[in-house]
Design an enzyme around this catalytic site. Structure first.
Site, PDB file in Angstrom:
ATOM      1  N   ASP A  37     -23.447 -85.527  43.189  1.00 62.59           N
ATOM      2  CA  ASP A  37     -23.407 -85.532  44.650  1.00 62.59           C
ATOM      3  C   ASP A  37     -24.428 -86.515  45.214  1.00 62.59           C
ATOM      4  O   ASP A  37     -25.402 -86.881  44.551  1.00 62.59           O
ATOM      5  CB  ASP A  37     -23.741 -84.148  45.204  1.00 62.59           C
ATOM      6  CG  ASP A  37     -22.635 -83.131  45.008  1.00 62.59           C
ATOM      7  OD1 ASP A  37     -21.649 -83.447  44.314  1.00 62.59           O
ATOM      8  OD2 ASP A  37     -22.784 -82.018  45.540  1.00 62.59           O
ATOM      9  N   HIS A 183     -27.024 -84.602  40.784  1.00 64.55           N
ATOM     10  CA  HIS A 183     -27.189 -85.512  41.920  1.00 64.55           C
ATOM     11  C   HIS A 183     -27.667 -86.860  41.389  1.00 64.55           C
ATOM     12  O   HIS A 183     -28.623 -86.901  40.609  1.00 64.55           O
ATOM     13  CB  HIS A 183     -28.202 -84.965  42.925  1.00 64.55           C
ATOM     14  CG  HIS A 183     -27.780 -83.670  43.547  1.00 64.55           C
ATOM     15  ND1 HIS A 183     -27.834 -82.463  42.855  1.00 64.55           N
ATOM     16  CD2 HIS A 183     -27.278 -83.399  44.772  1.00 64.55           C
ATOM     17  CE1 HIS A 183     -27.391 -81.500  43.651  1.00 64.55           C
ATOM     18  NE2 HIS A 183     -27.047 -82.037  44.811  1.00 64.55           N
TER      19      HIS A 183
END
Length: 215
Positions: A37, A183
């Site tokens: 992400d 991430h």
């Protein structure tokens, strides 16, 4: 990791075409589904891509629309190297704080940017911070779209030392079919991934992008 939280278990009861937390019924053998992400990040995404290529792995990158416009070369590389794109909203704002039409505009605007890279009109959507308001879920149910969540959280956003994160993952590892949240916007993730990929390979796992779903 924090596998299979109460929220994840409850959302997992919904139809998998609507909310995906684990990749059920896709493929054979031992498979983990890796996701990132908050990118694209020119400082860290390339290093993540280098590691994925080195270990024969693929992933889904849930991109923030406004960052796609800033770093088009990174997005092109993600697609060129065989990874999948996902929609992580335009501005990474909290969906519950917006009216539904503003939520849909954030999603549609990002889809339009991503289509220029992969040719897909719609993409699986992952809400920022994992906050999924009921009105958005109902809209997706009516329009046949997929919300792509996860079943295992690497906690890399906590910015703990990579070795600490690695030991947490190894102590409570994912299992076949799990969708792993990471991430690609910080150095801890890069170092954590460098430890996880060879470990997962040694355990016999293939590491793949999430199945596309309905977008």
């Amino acid at each position: 990791m924090q596998p299979h939280s109460r929220k994840t278990r409850l959302l997992g009861l919904l139809p998998s075409w609507l909310v995906t937390t684990r990749a059920r019924g896709h493929g054979h053998g031992k498979v983990l589904y890796l996701t990132f992400d908050d990118g694209p990040d020119p400082g860290h995404t390339p290093a993540v891509l280098d590691l994925l290529r080195q270990h024969g792995a693929s992933a889904t990158f849930f991109l923030v629309g406004e960052l796609v416009d800033r770093h088009p070369g990174v997005v092109r590389r993600i697609v060129d190297e065989g990874h999948q794109l996902g929609n992580h909203s335009w501005s990474h704002s909290s969906m519950p704080e917006m009216p539904i039409e503003a939520q849909m505009e954030e999603i549609a605007r990002t889809d339009a940017r991503l289509e220029a890279y992969d040719g897909r009109a719609r993409h699986p959507f992952r809400p920022p911070f994992g906050k999924l308001p009921r009105n958005l879920l109902l809209r997706f149910a009516r329009t046949g779209r997929t919300v792509a969540l996860w079943s295992c959280d690497s906690n890399d956003y906590r910015r703990l030392p990579a070795e600490t994160l690695l030991q947490k993952v190894l102590a409570n590892p994912p299992r076949t079919g799990d969708v792993v949240l990471m991430h690609d916007d910080n150095p801890d993730t890069v170092a954590l991934l460098a430890g996880l990929l060879p470990e997962w390979r040694a355990q016999g796992y293939a590491v793949r992008a999430m199945p596309a779903g309905r977008g």
